[in-house]
Scaffold this active site. Structure first.
Site, PDB file in Angstrom:
ATOM      1  N   TYR A  53      42.288  91.080 -26.828  1.00  0.00           N
ATOM      2  CA  TYR A  53      41.649  91.955 -27.806  1.00  0.00           C
ATOM      3  C   TYR A  53      42.416  91.996 -29.128  1.00  0.00           C
ATOM      4  O   TYR A  53      41.806  92.218 -30.177  1.00  0.00           O
ATOM      5  CB  TYR A  53      41.440  93.350 -27.214  1.00  0.00           C
ATOM      6  CG  TYR A  53      40.277  93.350 -26.241  1.00  0.00           C
ATOM      7  CD1 TYR A  53      38.970  93.409 -26.701  1.00  0.00           C
ATOM      8  CD2 TYR A  53      40.501  93.228 -24.877  1.00  0.00           C
ATOM      9  CE1 TYR A  53      37.907  93.365 -25.817  1.00  0.00           C
ATOM     10  CE2 TYR A  53      39.441  93.182 -23.991  1.00  0.00           C
ATOM     11  CZ  TYR A  53      38.140  93.248 -24.466  1.00  0.00           C
ATOM     12  OH  TYR A  53      37.082  93.182 -23.592  1.00  0.00           O
ATOM     13  N   VAL A  90      31.287  94.984 -31.102  1.00  0.00           N
ATOM     14  CA  VAL A  90      32.452  95.849 -31.322  1.00  0.00           C
ATOM     15  C   VAL A  90      33.198  95.459 -32.589  1.00  0.00           C
ATOM     16  O   VAL A  90      34.288  95.960 -32.858  1.00  0.00           O
ATOM     17  CB  VAL A  90      33.407  95.792 -30.103  1.00  0.00           C
ATOM     18  CG1 VAL A  90      32.737  96.357 -28.865  1.00  0.00           C
ATOM     19  CG2 VAL A  90      33.907  94.369 -29.823  1.00  0.00           C
ATOM     20  N   HIS A 105      28.975  99.887 -26.980  1.00  0.00           N
ATOM     21  CA  HIS A 105      30.067  99.216 -26.263  1.00  0.00           C
ATOM     22  C   HIS A 105      31.431  99.463 -26.896  1.00  0.00           C
ATOM     23  O   HIS A 105      32.379  98.742 -26.607  1.00  0.00           O
ATOM     24  CB  HIS A 105      29.804  97.710 -26.175  1.00  0.00           C
ATOM     25  CG  HIS A 105      28.702  97.360 -25.227  1.00  0.00           C
ATOM     26  ND1 HIS A 105      28.086  96.123 -25.213  1.00  0.00           N
ATOM     27  CD2 HIS A 105      28.098  98.089 -24.255  1.00  0.00           C
ATOM     28  CE1 HIS A 105      27.157  96.117 -24.272  1.00  0.00           C
ATOM     29  NE2 HIS A 105      27.145  97.291 -23.693  1.00  0.00           N
ATOM     30  N   CYS A 132      50.313 107.015 -25.954  1.00  0.00           N
ATOM     31  CA  CYS A 132      49.187 107.749 -26.511  1.00  0.00           C
ATOM     32  C   CYS A 132      49.714 108.790 -27.502  1.00  0.00           C
ATOM     33  O   CYS A 132      50.671 109.510 -27.185  1.00  0.00           O
ATOM     34  CB  CYS A 132      48.413 108.434 -25.388  1.00  0.00           C
ATOM     35  SG  CYS A 132      47.228 109.688 -25.928  1.00  0.00           S
ATOM     36  N   LEU A 198      18.075  83.099 -32.225  1.00  0.00           N
ATOM     37  CA  LEU A 198      18.186  81.667 -32.498  1.00  0.00           C
ATOM     38  C   LEU A 198      17.315  80.887 -31.520  1.00  0.00           C
ATOM     39  O   LEU A 198      16.634  79.924 -31.887  1.00  0.00           O
ATOM     40  CB  LEU A 198      19.646  81.220 -32.382  1.00  0.00           C
ATOM     41  CG  LEU A 198      19.952  79.776 -32.779  1.00  0.00           C
ATOM     42  CD1 LEU A 198      19.593  79.523 -34.241  1.00  0.00           C
ATOM     43  CD2 LEU A 198      21.436  79.472 -32.537  1.00  0.00           C
TER      44      LEU A 198
END
Length: 231
Positions: A53, A90, A105, A132, A198
């Site tokens: 990610y 995203v 998402h 966190c 497409l």
């Protein structure tokens, strides 16, 4: 007054240089989804998931919205009725083009603590040891919905589908539920339905109209026709 609901998928961002998932050269051909897009994969190897990610976040930050993103933003601004954009993407390109979207998402530029549920803007690079900001637990993950998890905002999306008069699916394969069922929900409510892709998706007969072609060409033409009104 007309209410348009638009679902967008990875195909709308492909011409911005962001890989799609299900074509022959898609991301999942290089990264097994069970390793990088499931809670179980994250539990097994959080470093691998963060690396994946982090790369996607960097790629998205360098990408630019294309003509299809800009056309939908223009539709929201200029259409006399309501235009709701729901995206499976995203990457944040819709917002950078000026649109308002519902992210079913999640978003690459957001982080989530899987210990306390706190959310905050994601740094460019994330790692398993990141604490966190709220509870200080080393439980940081990307704020994206993985396979096996429930998408965000589903009650709100269901309300929009029930009330829409026109539903469009753009650049999505139509293979992943619950998004794959949106066209049926809209049709049951009496909406006209259109697919812009497409290539035709694996959902023959479900759409009243199918428009084929690159998103950067097909979507602006479609938006122009809507804004021009009946002839």
């Amino acid at each position: 007054m007309e209410k348009i609901v638009i679902l967008t998928g990875a195909g709308i961002s492909a011409e911005s240089g962001l890989g799609t998932f299900r074509d022959k050269d898609g991301l999942w051909t290089r990264y097994p989804l069970e390793d990088v897009a499931t809670p179980q994969g994250f539990a097994r190897d959080p470093a691998l998931v963060h690396d994946f990610y982090n790369a996607r976040r960097s790629q998205a930050a360098k990408a630019e919205p294309n003509a299809a993103h800009h056309a939908l933003a223009r539709l929201q601004t200029d259409h006399s009725g309501s235009v709701v954009i729901v995206t499976q993407n995203v990457d944040g390109l819709h917002e950078r083009a000026g649109a308002r979207v519902i992210h079913m998402h999640g978003q690459l530029d957001q982080a989530l603590c899987h210990a306390c549920g706190h959310r905050w803007p994601a740094p460019q690079t994330m790692a398993p040891a990141d604490p966190c900001p709220s509870c200080r637990a080393a439980a940081t993950r990307p704020d994206v919905v993985w396979f096996g998890e429930f998408p965000y905002w589903m009650d709100e999306i269901a309300g929009h589908l029930e009330a829409c008069t026109l539903f469009a699916a753009i650049g999505t394969s139509g293979q992943v539920y619950p998004a794959a069922g949106f066209v049926q929900e809209a049709a049951l409510s009496g909406a006209r339905t259109v697919e812009i892709n497409l290539e035709a998706s694996g959902m023959p007969g479900l759409f009243d109209e199918v428009v084929l072609g690159p998103a950067t060409q097909a979507v602006p033409r479609w938006v122009d026709s809507l804004l021009a009104g009946p002839r």
